[in-house]
Motif scaffolding. Structure first.
Motif, PDB file in Angstrom:
ATOM      1  N   SER A  59       0.828  -1.209   0.000  1.00 57.63           N
ATOM      2  CA  SER A  59       0.000   0.000   0.000  1.00 57.63           C
ATOM      3  C   SER A  59       0.869   1.268   0.000  1.00 57.63           C
ATOM      4  CB  SER A  59      -0.908  -0.019   1.225  1.00 57.63           C
ATOM      5  OG  SER A  59      -1.599   1.180   1.354  1.00 57.63           O
ATOM      6  N   ALA A  60       1.925   1.263   0.797  1.00 57.17           N
ATOM      7  CA  ALA A  60       2.817   2.431   0.881  1.00 57.17           C
ATOM      8  C   ALA A  60       3.547   2.666  -0.440  1.00 57.17           C
ATOM      9  CB  ALA A  60       3.826   2.250   2.013  1.00 57.17           C
ATOM     10  N   LEU A  61       3.896   1.600  -1.127  1.00 53.76           N
ATOM     11  CA  LEU A  61       4.611   1.750  -2.405  1.00 53.76           C
ATOM     12  C   LEU A  61       3.731   2.392  -3.474  1.00 53.76           C
ATOM     13  CD1 LEU A  61       6.648  -1.585  -2.587  1.00 53.76           C
ATOM     14  CD2 LEU A  61       7.544   0.741  -2.267  1.00 53.76           C
ATOM     15  N   LYS A  62       2.406   2.197  -3.367  1.00 55.90           N
ATOM     16  CA  LYS A  62       1.486   2.813  -4.327  1.00 55.90           C
ATOM     17  C   LYS A  62       1.506   4.338  -4.237  1.00 55.90           C
ATOM     18  CE  LYS A  62      -1.602  -1.117  -4.544  1.00 55.90           C
ATOM     19  NZ  LYS A  62      -2.886  -1.703  -4.143  1.00 55.90           N
ATOM     20  N   LYS A  63       1.994   4.861  -3.098  1.00 53.77           N
ATOM     21  CA  LYS A  63       2.071   6.309  -2.902  1.00 53.77           C
ATOM     22  C   LYS A  63       3.506   6.821  -3.010  1.00 53.77           C
ATOM     23  CE  LYS A  63      -1.536   5.644   0.499  1.00 53.77           C
ATOM     24  NZ  LYS A  63      -1.743   5.441   1.924  1.00 53.77           N
ATOM     25  N   SER A  64       4.438   5.930  -3.303  1.00 51.03           N
ATOM     26  CA  SER A  64       5.856   6.310  -3.303  1.00 51.03           C
ATOM     27  C   SER A  64       6.316   6.825  -4.668  1.00 51.03           C
ATOM     28  CB  SER A  64       6.721   5.105  -2.920  1.00 51.03           C
ATOM     29  OG  SER A  64       6.793   4.196  -4.001  1.00 51.03           O
ATOM     30  N   ALA A  65       7.522   7.320  -4.698  1.00 49.55           N
ATOM     31  CA  ALA A  65       8.107   7.844  -5.938  1.00 49.55           C
ATOM     32  C   ALA A  65       8.395   6.736  -6.950  1.00 49.55           C
ATOM     33  CB  ALA A  65       9.396   8.600  -5.613  1.00 49.55           C
ATOM     34  N   ILE A  66       8.466   5.487  -6.504  1.00 46.53           N
ATOM     35  CA  ILE A  66       8.793   4.391  -7.428  1.00 46.53           C
ATOM     36  C   ILE A  66       7.559   3.615  -7.896  1.00 46.53           C
ATOM     37  CG2 ILE A  66      11.121   4.114  -6.487  1.00 46.53           C
ATOM     38  CD1 ILE A  66      10.045   1.520  -5.102  1.00 46.53           C
ATOM     39  N   ARG A  67       6.379   4.141  -7.613  1.00 49.98           N
ATOM     40  CA  ARG A  67       5.155   3.430  -8.004  1.00 49.98           C
ATOM     41  C   ARG A  67       5.140   3.189  -9.520  1.00 49.98           C
ATOM     42  NH1 ARG A  67       4.114   8.514  -6.807  1.00 49.98           N
ATOM     43  NH2 ARG A  67       3.011   9.839  -8.287  1.00 49.98           N
ATOM     44  N   ARG A  68       4.594   2.041  -9.875  1.00 53.75           N
ATOM     45  CA  ARG A  68       4.464   1.610 -11.282  1.00 53.75           C
ATOM     46  C   ARG A  68       5.809   1.516 -12.010  1.00 53.75           C
ATOM     47  NH1 ARG A  68      -0.006   5.208 -10.751  1.00 53.75           N
ATOM     48  NH2 ARG A  68       1.102   6.817 -11.881  1.00 53.75           N
ATOM     49  N   THR A  69       6.863   1.182 -11.299  1.00 54.62           N
ATOM     50  CA  THR A  69       8.171   0.999 -11.942  1.00 54.62           C
ATOM     51  C   THR A  69       8.670  -0.419 -11.664  1.00 54.62           C
ATOM     52  OG1 THR A  69       9.499   1.672 -10.015  1.00 54.62           O
ATOM     53  CG2 THR A  69       8.768   3.432 -11.532  1.00 54.62           C
ATOM     54  N   SER A  70       9.722  -0.796 -12.351  1.00 51.87           N
ATOM     55  CA  SER A  70      10.318  -2.116 -12.103  1.00 51.87           C
ATOM     56  C   SER A  70      10.933  -2.177 -10.704  1.00 51.87           C
ATOM     57  CB  SER A  70      11.369  -2.440 -13.165  1.00 51.87           C
ATOM     58  OG  SER A  70      12.409  -1.490 -13.144  1.00 51.87           O
ATOM     59  N   GLN A  71      11.361  -1.041 -10.186  1.00 48.73           N
ATOM     60  CA  GLN A  71      11.922  -1.020  -8.835  1.00 48.73           C
ATOM     61  C   GLN A  71      10.841  -1.376  -7.806  1.00 48.73           C
ATOM     62  OE1 GLN A  71      13.738   2.659  -7.539  1.00 48.73           O
ATOM     63  NE2 GLN A  71      14.759   1.647  -5.832  1.00 48.73           N
ATOM     64  N   GLU A  72       9.619  -0.886  -8.016  1.00 55.13           N
ATOM     65  CA  GLU A  72       8.514  -1.243  -7.115  1.00 55.13           C
ATOM     66  C   GLU A  72       8.297  -2.754  -7.151  1.00 55.13           C
ATOM     67  OE1 GLU A  72       3.757  -0.339  -6.341  1.00 55.13           O
ATOM     68  OE2 GLU A  72       4.595  -0.009  -8.336  1.00 55.13           O
ATOM     69  N   LYS A  73       8.317  -3.315  -8.341  1.00 52.37           N
ATOM     70  CA  LYS A  73       8.123  -4.761  -8.491  1.00 52.37           C
ATOM     71  C   LYS A  73       9.241  -5.525  -7.783  1.00 52.37           C
ATOM     72  CE  LYS A  73       7.489  -8.275 -12.038  1.00 52.37           C
ATOM     73  NZ  LYS A  73       7.451  -8.576 -13.470  1.00 52.37           N
ATOM     74  N   ASP A  74      10.475  -5.043  -7.894  1.00 57.05           N
ATOM     75  CA  ASP A  74      11.614  -5.692  -7.242  1.00 57.05           C
ATOM     76  C   ASP A  74      11.489  -5.650  -5.716  1.00 57.05           C
ATOM     77  OD1 ASP A  74      12.659  -6.173  -9.761  1.00 57.05           O
ATOM     78  OD2 ASP A  74      14.112  -4.521  -9.666  1.00 57.05           O
ATOM     79  N   VAL A  75      11.088  -4.505  -5.178  1.00 65.31           N
ATOM     80  CA  VAL A  75      10.928  -4.361  -3.727  1.00 65.31           C
ATOM     81  C   VAL A  75       9.831  -5.300  -3.236  1.00 65.31           C
ATOM     82  CG1 VAL A  75      10.239  -2.784  -1.870  1.00 65.31           C
ATOM     83  CG2 VAL A  75      11.804  -1.996  -3.648  1.00 65.31           C
ATOM     84  N   LYS A  76       8.716  -5.335  -3.957  1.00 66.33           N
ATOM     85  CA  LYS A  76       7.620  -6.225  -3.572  1.00 66.33           C
ATOM     86  C   LYS A  76       8.073  -7.686  -3.607  1.00 66.33           C
ATOM     87  CE  LYS A  76       3.595  -3.469  -4.853  1.00 66.33           C
ATOM     88  NZ  LYS A  76       2.400  -3.408  -5.729  1.00 66.33           N
ATOM     89  N   GLY A  77       8.847  -8.038  -4.609  1.00 66.77           N
ATOM     90  CA  GLY A  77       9.355  -9.411  -4.723  1.00 66.77           C
ATOM     91  C   GLY A  77      10.295  -9.771  -3.571  1.00 66.77           C
ATOM     92  N   LEU A  78      11.150  -8.831  -3.206  1.00 69.64           N
ATOM     93  CA  LEU A  78      12.082  -9.063  -2.106  1.00 69.64           C
ATOM     94  C   LEU A  78      11.338  -9.264  -0.787  1.00 69.64           C
ATOM     95  CD1 LEU A  78      14.983  -9.169  -0.988  1.00 69.64           C
ATOM     96  CD2 LEU A  78      14.901  -6.675  -0.833  1.00 69.64           C
ATOM     97  N   VAL A  79      10.335  -8.438  -0.544  1.00 65.63           N
ATOM     98  CA  VAL A  79       9.573  -8.536   0.703  1.00 65.63           C
ATOM     99  C   VAL A  79       8.716  -9.804   0.714  1.00 65.63           C
ATOM    100  CG1 VAL A  79       7.824  -7.408   2.143  1.00 65.63           C
ATOM    101  CG2 VAL A  79       9.677  -6.065   1.142  1.00 65.63           C
ATOM    102  N   ALA A  80       8.175 -10.180  -0.440  1.00 61.58           N
ATOM    103  CA  ALA A  80       7.413 -11.438  -0.530  1.00 61.58           C
ATOM    104  C   ALA A  80       8.341 -12.624  -0.256  1.00 61.58           C
ATOM    105  CB  ALA A  80       6.752 -11.570  -1.895  1.00 61.58           C
ATOM    106  N   SER A  81       9.552 -12.558  -0.768  1.00 54.39           N
ATOM    107  CA  SER A  81      10.543 -13.606  -0.517  1.00 54.39           C
ATOM    108  C   SER A  81      10.902 -13.674   0.966  1.00 54.39           C
ATOM    109  CB  SER A  81      11.795 -13.332  -1.361  1.00 54.39           C
ATOM    110  OG  SER A  81      12.795 -14.263  -1.078  1.00 54.39           O
ATOM    111  N   PHE A  82      11.058 -12.515   1.591  1.00 58.94           N
ATOM    112  CA  PHE A  82      11.351 -12.450   3.020  1.00 58.94           C
ATOM    113  C   PHE A  82      10.222 -13.098   3.815  1.00 58.94           C
ATOM    114  CE2 PHE A  82      10.917 -10.152   7.095  1.00 58.94           C
ATOM    115  CZ  PHE A  82      12.161 -10.425   7.653  1.00 58.94           C
ATOM    116  N   GLU A  83       8.995 -12.812   3.432  1.00 57.21           N
ATOM    117  CA  GLU A  83       7.843 -13.405   4.123  1.00 57.21           C
ATOM    118  C   GLU A  83       7.887 -14.932   4.016  1.00 57.21           C
ATOM    119  OE1 GLU A  83       2.961 -13.471   3.945  1.00 57.21           O
ATOM    120  OE2 GLU A  83       4.052 -12.171   2.577  1.00 57.21           O
ATOM    121  N   LYS A  84       8.199 -15.448   2.836  1.00 55.53           N
ATOM    122  CA  LYS A  84       8.298 -16.905   2.647  1.00 55.53           C
ATOM    123  C   LYS A  84       9.449 -17.478   3.470  1.00 55.53           C
ATOM    124  CE  LYS A  84       6.231 -16.917  -1.915  1.00 55.53           C
ATOM    125  NZ  LYS A  84       6.474 -16.920  -3.358  1.00 55.53           N
ATOM    126  N   GLN A  85      10.546 -16.734   3.548  1.00 58.81           N
ATOM    127  CA  GLN A  85      11.695 -17.206   4.332  1.00 58.81           C
ATOM    128  C   GLN A  85      11.350 -17.311   5.814  1.00 58.81           C
ATOM    129  OE1 GLN A  85      14.578 -14.274   3.198  1.00 58.81           O
ATOM    130  NE2 GLN A  85      15.238 -15.405   1.386  1.00 58.81           N
TER     131      GLN A  85
END
Length: 153
Positions: A59-85
């Motif tokens: 939700s916070a990333l949707k309001k950030s400067a990187i919204r709708r970029t590949s960097q947003e996708k990378d951050v989301k992927g990293l955090v999703a991976s952390f959750e799985k770990q």
């Protein structure tokens, strides 16, 4: 003869004091050790809080400067991976009462997230949730004797 008894008494007293000090240090160390039940509870909290954090971060990333970029996708992927770990770490510990490698892997991801979280200048709620997760991971890693260095960039 009295001198010999006095010297022997002092020597025995020093040895006894030394043994008492060693005993006190050992019992303090034993008190600091975290039980398996507590480690399991800490890991469960970490697992649950990482899920909540991921949802809030999305939700916070949707309001950030990187919204709708590949960097947003990378951050989301990293955090999703952390959750799985955190989930895998918890599951492994419940089965084997060991999880050193999983803890180290999770720490590696947390260090990457740490750098990103502060560089993106996200809202206070997201940062607060991250601080809570980091404190929980510190407790878990400490239970395994792992020192966690973090650096905010």
């Amino acid at each position: 003869m009295k001198k010999n008894h006095s010297a022997l008494f002092r020597c025995c007293a020093f040895v006894l004091i030394g043994l008492l000090n060693i005993s006190a240090v050992s019992s303090l160390h034993a008190q600091k050790r975290v039980s398996d039940k507590d480690v399991e509870a800490l890991m469960k909290n970490l697992k649950e809080d990482s899920k909540s954090f991921r949802e809030n971060l999305d939700s916070a990333l949707k309001k950030s400067a990187i919204r709708r970029t590949s960097q947003e996708k990378d951050v989301k992927g990293l955090v999703a991976s952390f959750e799985k770990q955190t989930d895998s770490m918890f599951s492994e510990f419940r089965k084997t009462k060991r999880s050193d490698v999983a803890v180290e892997t999770t720490i590696g991801s947390a260090q990457e997230i740490e750098r990103l979280i502060y560089s993106l200048q996200l809202d206070a709620k997201t940062l607060s949730e991250w601080e809570k997760i980091r404190a929980e991971l510190d407790r878990v890693s400490s239970a395994f004797g792992i020192n966690v260095p973090y650096s905010r960039m």
